[in-house]
Design an enzyme around this catalytic site. Structure first.
Site, PDB file in Angstrom:
ATOM      1  N   GLY A  94       0.917  -1.210   0.089  1.00  0.00           N
ATOM      2  CA  GLY A  94       0.042  -0.024   0.070  1.00  0.00           C
ATOM      3  C   GLY A  94       0.875   1.342   0.050  1.00  0.00           C
ATOM      4  O   GLY A  94       2.014   1.157   0.317  1.00  0.00           O
TER       5      GLY A  94
ATOM      6  N   SER B 149       9.422   2.885  -2.713  1.00  0.00           N
ATOM      7  CA  SER B 149       9.078   1.403  -3.018  1.00  0.00           C
ATOM      8  C   SER B 149       9.687   0.593  -2.074  1.00  0.00           C
ATOM      9  O   SER B 149      10.620   0.488  -1.917  1.00  0.00           O
ATOM     10  CB  SER B 149       9.284   1.301  -4.561  1.00  0.00           C
ATOM     11  N   GLY B 150       8.620  -0.410  -1.691  1.00  0.00           N
ATOM     12  CA  GLY B 150       9.206  -1.660  -0.946  1.00  0.00           C
ATOM     13  C   GLY B 150      10.068  -1.339   0.372  1.00  0.00           C
ATOM     14  O   GLY B 150      10.570  -2.415   0.883  1.00  0.00           O
TER      15      GLY B 150
ATOM     16  N   SER C 199       7.272   4.769  -5.047  1.00  0.00           N
ATOM     17  CA  SER C 199       6.294   3.637  -5.185  1.00  0.00           C
ATOM     18  C   SER C 199       6.229   3.287  -6.540  1.00  0.00           C
ATOM     19  O   SER C 199       6.110   4.021  -7.524  1.00  0.00           O
ATOM     20  CB  SER C 199       5.062   3.979  -4.695  1.00  0.00           C
TER      21      SER C 199
ATOM     22  N   ASP D 272       3.638   2.484  -8.027  1.00  0.00           N
ATOM     23  CA  ASP D 272       2.184   2.882  -8.487  1.00  0.00           C
ATOM     24  C   ASP D 272       2.416   4.522  -8.604  1.00  0.00           C
ATOM     25  O   ASP D 272       1.208   5.181  -8.877  1.00  0.00           O
ATOM     26  CB  ASP D 272       1.252   2.647  -7.205  1.00  0.00           C
TER      27      ASP D 272
ATOM     28  N   HIS E 201      -3.593   3.796  -1.928  1.00  0.00           N
ATOM     29  CA  HIS E 201      -3.645   2.551  -2.795  1.00  0.00           C
ATOM     30  C   HIS E 201      -3.357   1.451  -1.761  1.00  0.00           C
ATOM     31  O   HIS E 201      -2.468   1.567  -1.144  1.00  0.00           O
ATOM     32  CB  HIS E 201      -2.880   2.589  -3.862  1.00  0.00           C
TER      33      HIS E 201
ATOM     34  N   HIS F 274      -4.087  -2.962  -0.784  1.00  0.00           N
ATOM     35  CA  HIS F 274      -4.684  -4.051  -1.019  1.00  0.00           C
ATOM     36  C   HIS F 274      -5.589  -4.545  -0.181  1.00  0.00           C
ATOM     37  O   HIS F 274      -5.429  -5.851   0.434  1.00  0.00           O
ATOM     38  CB  HIS F 274      -3.578  -5.204  -1.628  1.00  0.00           C
TER      39      HIS F 274
ATOM     40  N   ASP G 149     -23.604   7.242   4.153  1.00  0.00           N
ATOM     41  CA  ASP G 149     -22.882   8.221   4.699  1.00  0.00           C
ATOM     42  C   ASP G 149     -21.583   8.899   4.011  1.00  0.00           C
ATOM     43  O   ASP G 149     -21.298   9.999   4.365  1.00  0.00           O
ATOM     44  CB  ASP G 149     -22.379   7.982   6.205  1.00  0.00           C
TER      45      ASP G 149
ATOM     46  N   HIS H 110      -7.754  -5.890  -9.520  1.00  0.00           N
ATOM     47  CA  HIS H 110      -6.299  -5.569  -8.932  1.00  0.00           C
ATOM     48  C   HIS H 110      -6.886  -5.156  -7.492  1.00  0.00           C
ATOM     49  O   HIS H 110      -6.846  -5.919  -6.511  1.00  0.00           O
ATOM     50  CB  HIS H 110      -5.995  -4.089  -9.556  1.00  0.00           C
TER      51      HIS H 110
ATOM     52  N   TYR I 130     -23.650  16.705  10.817  1.00  0.00           N
ATOM     53  CA  TYR I 130     -22.869  15.781  11.323  1.00  0.00           C
ATOM     54  C   TYR I 130     -21.574  16.663  11.628  1.00  0.00           C
ATOM     55  O   TYR I 130     -21.174  17.423  10.826  1.00  0.00           O
ATOM     56  CB  TYR I 130     -22.555  14.853  10.417  1.00  0.00           C
TER      57      TYR I 130
END
Lengths: 233, 233, 233, 233
Positions: free
Chosen positions: C29, C46-47, C75, C77, C96, C98, C121, C172, C230
């Site tokens: 993510g 990344s990673g 990343s 992505d 992002h 998973h 909501d 995905h 709210y």
């Protein structure tokens, strides 16, 4: 110090394992530990939150359900424990929970099928589900009769309580036992994880076959019996 | 200090990851780490609770299953590890667990279908499920034969252990491996989460299609191979 | 101190929310936060494991995907984020993950039906699932095209990214966004819980109806729009 | 010190139980506690994260929904609480959550069947699910009408709010109550676990029967009524 200090201490430690293992919500469970010499057991007091427990609060009860020592009322399930200790003379500890998956199988009134080695590491049969009790047993001395319902189911189905250390009571929830309180708690956690795996197995494959006999035998004997080679013996 | 200190330390650290990642109940799992120069591996002792482990308690075993160093009995699954290290010469670590979802698929005797990129980030095929072993393999040297059951399934299905670092053994549970113990543990956690996602995917849509080839290829190559661009290389 | 310190700090804090909210396993993510004045965003490297992150390790990237500041690779992505920031000019943060249930619906290639007020909501439509990408998009500049796949799906279905702040990419996983990084993370957690509730709803009642329009309108307007009441406004 | 300090303190403590019991994500829930002498109740402020709450931030509201004390806007569900306190004069505390399983049953618009003793320990009927409200009720004073929707459902179905301390509002989520805030929170947790067990029960056995009357009666009377023997009375 109480002559029952040893079982009070073990009962306390074992009761405290139930919330740690995620097996109880609030006070929905109890552990007892027996003193075979004195024919009494120590059990959780009824309705007391786990965070308020101490060894001193454990209640000492004899095999007819009479309170021998302790100021609190014992678990409402006490008579079930008493009956099992009185009749199954090699049991050292008993656990009752309403753990989520075990209770779901009990409510579904199904034995938990033996689908894999996780199950076979602990017993060679399905986990039995005793049927709901007859109305006259329920209306009579309910908890006392629950003990007999469990024992009768074992007798009727040729099960040995020394080999099968767990049962579901139909519409109710699991009971487990063992040589001491720790083993009984261990068995409650095993039952819960096996119950979850069995439901998931049927969801992945509604036609999943039961484990074959050769694997049942192999895995059980790895952990149990004269040629076992699991653990540090 | 033991000449095996490095693998004992890594095996200890990796074993301790299993409960942290929620992959084991009690002692239902084990990690080993190999020393290729000395042709031995360090593995968890059998039945010892994770909280009682230390690097010193790891057992050193050779590729035929002989204990080389250590006072405790090694994991009952040791021979499976030994066979895989002996034959799959690029493996650096092996993990065995009874993680909940992975075990459910193993008990259901189904490959885990490749449904999405989470799966394809790690392997390009379904996660294979080796069939339950034949009775003569079970009744013989069971754990030794388990290793062959895994290897034979890979050979029969044209799978490469360097590309597919995980397997389900039918009716039993997952095994994973990797270049070292950390990667093998990582793969166990990946398998468990992919197993859960795959079951949920089928529940959301019983006709969910497998991932198409172009996406499998793309995602795998993002993380692996000469043109990978995931991580810090 | 970097002129990008503010977005690096926010991106760091937001990334660290993902494991706390149970939305990521390992490094599956990433969160980014934009600086609209400078037309750059800060994104997770990344990673890199979450426990090793710091504000300084966030990577600064422009809307064409060029690294502007930072020593680590951003990343994988990143280009998806860049495309969305460039075209959806009111987005302040993107996430992002998973996450388990969201990914299951993405793999099942289904919109998440609006079954109740928890959903309403936050948005008035089903949570859209963009179809898997065409092969030429996958084989081209994949992450860049993922951004267009999302935007095209919104255009084709008359969705407004300012009202619907989340999407599933078929096969995905989820992407969410919002006025800043915190809102984007919030939306990821909302998506995951709504995804779980929707699956459970269908399991309880396979014919569960979608929420009726009057309730959708009422609940959305309680939290959003000129007459919302709210929160502390 | 405020004359409402006692209910503010209890409302604070009870609200903080919701995240601890896993019943809320973010701010998706609220607890109120009543002062019957003064005809007011203390309720969570709207949209304030649990970690930012304090007893002082609780808002004091009368039974018509007017804020009597406090600088923050009260929960958007305040009027539902007000209506129930005004009409159900023995209620001491009310809880509203969007807990996962309870909400799934509400969205599925089904009563939760009484499948076992865990359920019967707390109520003797299915957990009722009020139908979604009519459009004119939704478009009018929505939260006020929600209170009437709950009360009307009880009246129409011959349910007594002193015996059945929980309800699902169709398409929405659970409400629970009790003699004080602690009992209302307890009931929310009971509802959630019973909701989960009931779904799992149907998954294990789609034809699982409802609990028979004799067991319902027995278990409820163990915990409630003149001859109860659960807890320390």
């Amino acid at each position: 110090m109480s002559v029952y200090q040893k079982i009070k201490q073990e009962a306390y430690v074992c009761n405290m394992q139930l919330p740690k293992l995620g097996l109880v919500l609030f006070t929905f469970g109890n552990v007892s530990v027996v003193d075979r010499e004195r024919s009494v057991f120590a059990i959780k007091p009824s309705g007391v939150p786990y965070e308020d427990l101490s060894p001193e609060k454990m209640v000492i009860v004899d095999f007819d359900g009479n309170v021998i020592e302790g100021e609190l009322r014992p678990s409402s399930d006490t008579l079930t424990h008493a009956v099992l200790y009185k009749n199954w003379v090699e049991i050292g500890g008993i656990v009752h929970t309403h753990s989520t998956y075990g209770t779901a199988w009990a409510q579904a009134q199904r034995d938990i099928p033996i689908f894999g080695t996780t199950h076979a590491d602990h017993l060679t049969t399905d986990i039995p589900c005793a049927p709901p009790m007859a109305d006259d047993m329920i209306e009579g001395d309910y908890e006392y009769q629950t003990g007999f319902q469990i024992m009768n189911h074992f007798t009727d189905n040729g099960l040995d309580y020394k080999e099968v250390e767990m049962v579901l009571v139909g519409n109710h929830a699991p009971f487990t036992w063992g040589k001491d309180g720790h083993k009984a708690v261990y068995n409650s956690a095993v039952l819960e994880t096996v119950a979850q795996m069995a439901l998931l197995t049927e969801q992945v494959n509604p036609n999943a076959p039961r484990l074959k006999d050769s694997l049942i035998k192999k895995h059980f004997e790895r952990k149990h019996g004269p040629d076992s080679y699991y653990g540090q013996s």
